[in-house]
Design an enzyme around this catalytic site. Structure first.
Site, PDB file in Angstrom:
ATOM      1  CE  LYS A 197      41.940  31.997  40.677  1.00 27.19           C
ATOM      2  NZ  LYS A 197      43.115  31.950  41.520  1.00 27.19           N
TER       3      LYS A 197
HETATM    4  C1  LIG Z   1      44.453  32.513  41.996  1.00 29.06           C
HETATM    5  C2  LIG Z   1      45.755  32.123  41.428  1.00 29.06           C
HETATM    6  C3  LIG Z   1      46.837  31.711  42.223  1.00 29.06           C
HETATM    7  C4  LIG Z   1      46.876  31.853  43.728  1.00 29.06           C
HETATM    8  O1  LIG Z   1      45.930  31.220  44.419  1.00 29.06           O
HETATM    9  P1  LIG Z   1      45.398  31.711  45.854  1.00 29.06           P
HETATM   10  O2  LIG Z   1      44.530  30.589  46.275  1.00 29.06           O
HETATM   11  O3  LIG Z   1      44.640  32.980  45.617  1.00 29.06           O
HETATM   12  O4  LIG Z   1      46.576  31.906  46.719  1.00 29.06           O
HETATM   13  C5  LIG Z   1      47.974  31.254  41.594  1.00 29.06           C
HETATM   14  N1  LIG Z   1      48.079  31.236  40.265  1.00 29.06           N
HETATM   15  C6  LIG Z   1      47.092  31.669  39.462  1.00 29.06           C
HETATM   16  C7  LIG Z   1      47.283  31.602  37.980  1.00 29.06           C
HETATM   17  C8  LIG Z   1      45.905  32.149  40.021  1.00 29.06           C
HETATM   18  O5  LIG Z   1      44.946  32.630  39.224  1.00 29.06           O
END
Ligand SMILES: *Cc1c(COP(=O)(O)O)cnc(C)c1O
Length: 442
Positions: A197
């Site tokens: 992210k």
């Molecule tokens: C990555 C993501 C998540 C989940 O996060 P994790 O840390 O991988 O559990 C939730 N919502 C969106 C839109 C994402 O891109």
């Protein structure tokens, strides 16, 4: 000879990328912060996490921040926190990562999908109201690949129908909508901090809210160590001090919180450079037929946050109907990281119409609802069609004009020479993109 590299012409991208795509930016400061936790043996503690929470809350201008082991867990806790319980429904975009809503099943609740807008790629406010039923509790807003949702319209609908608003800011940490921080419009927001992210700290998540009730109820699912008389004011939780009511353990790993504290210090400045680079890329492509920027308007006060997983909008009707697949083939031959599509529409996955996950003798999606919410999927074709209208663009982390210009030229060449590409165009495959895009390493 053709100008297109696909047909033997010179490639548009010739310069080495250097560090322009490297992310996250890890320096000795991140490494030292980790070593300190390791040497103290503090990996499972909460002291560093609590400092991170304090800084994260202050950065967002909210009262409470709560760290989690993942974004998935933080979003599940947000859903529980706003009062989603067995039999309830939540309206969410069909086109997003699964963890914006699949956790509803574990709460005995059900997702109702809505279309996304083809310009913002976020939930279409005009497609929400007719999906509201007697058990609808909340609307989930996902600021998809950095673009803010239309929060004015969504909050107005929520107010009118007495629904809660949850923001998933996993793609847009620190982003703005009309000058105000994303995550502060809804009743609660939650987000991923996993290392793909834009705010990348490792496997971790965070929840933010100004609402003490939501904060405590989000805490009670999986933060047993915080279930103390000192921490709790909600009467309904007090009898259960000492145990996690959801039966989960959701504590953030302190290597992640240590990295998070360092990353947060530099995040705004790094995102500003990302936005400068990405905006320059789109400025280079201004006016090219078939190609539209996926970004906010210049003087709107809104922005694209860290421009996570950057996408372009594709308009085949301006290019003689050329498929996005063929377009990407040509751009990729020029040296650009071009591939068609984005997240696949969730309602098309069999998990949402067939699977009986908890042994109810019927599909889980309807087991917890008093109406067959699958019937509401019938008019979600616009979300399915989005794949043919989107493609990946480079996610620049640094402003290096001469490199960015070359990548822009790759897409521009493919679009301007579309007539040469039409004869070899075999169209799009039925599914463009995927349900997830997980890569272990660079
Ligand atoms: C990555 C993501 C998540 C989940 O996060 P994790 O840390 O991988 O559990 C939730 N919502 C969106 C839109 C994402 O891109």
């Amino acid at each position: 000879m053709s100008q297109l590299a696909l047909f033997g012409g010179p490639k548009a991208v010739t310069l080495p990328a250097g560090n322009i795509f490297d992310w996250p930016i890890i320096t000795k400061e991140d490494e030292d912060a980790c070593l300190e936790v390791l040497r103290k043996g503090g990996m499972s503690g909460t002291d560093v996490t609590m400092k991170f929470e304090e800084e994260f809350a202050a950065w967002n201008g909210v009262k409470y921040a709560l760290g989690f082991s993942s974004g998935t867990a933080s979003l599940q806790a947000a859903m529980y926190g706003v009062g989603i319980r067995r039999g309830d429904e939540m309206i969410m975009p069909s086109l997003t990562y699964w963890a914006s809503g699949l956790q509803l099943f574990s709460l005995g609740a059900t997702p109702v999908f809505a279309n996304v807008d083809r310009d913002t790629l976020c939930i279409d406010p005009a497609d929400i109201e007719h999906r509201i039923g007697p058990r609808t509790k909340a609307i989930m807003c996902v600021h998809y690949v950095g673009h803010p949702c239309d929060m004015d319209a969504i909050c107005a609908i929520a107010k009118k129908h007495n629904l809660k608003v949850i923001e998933d800011i996993s793609h847009a940490q620190g982003g703005l909508y009309k000058g105000r921080k994303l995550g502060t419009f809804g009743d609660v927001a939650a987000l991923s901090l996993m290392s793909g992210k834009s705010l990348a700290t490792g496997e971790a998540g965070m929840l933010i809210t100004n609402d003490r009730y939501i904060y405590e109820h989000a805490m009670c699912l999986g933060h047993y160590e915080r279930m103390t008389e000192k921490n709790l004011t909600c009467e309904d939780l007090l009898p259960y001090v000492g145990l996690p009511m959801g039966g989960y353990k959701y504590r953030m790993h302190q290597l992640s919180s240590a990295v998070g504290r360092v990353q947060l210090k530099y995040y705004d400045a790094r995102c500003e450079e990302i936005r400068r680079a990405m905006n320059y890329f789109w400025d280079c492509l201004e006016g090219v037929p078939g190609l539209r920027a996926h970004r906010t308007a210049k003087d709107s006060g809104s922005n694209m946050a860290g421009w996570y997983a950057a996408k372009g909008l594709y308009r085949p009707e301006e290019l003689g109907g050329l498929s996005v697949t063929r377009f990407c083939e040509a751009a990729a031959a020029e040296g650009a990281p071009a591939s068609p599509g984005c997240n696949l529409a969730l309602h098309t996955h069999p998990l949402f119409h067939e699977a009986d996950v908890y042994g109810d003798g019927k599909p889980t999606r309807i087991a917890f609802s008093d109406r067959d919410v699958r019937e509401l999927d019938a008019d979600l074709k616009p979300s399915v069609d989005i794949g043919a209208l989107t493609y990946n663009i480079p996610w620049f982390k640094h402003y290096v004009p001469e490199i960015i210009e070359q990548y822009a030229e790759a897409y521009k060449k493919a679009a301007l020479n579309y007539k040469e590409l039409l004869p070899g165009d075999h169209g799009n495959s039925k599914k463009l993109g995927g349900f997830h895009f997980f890569k272990h390493t660079k």
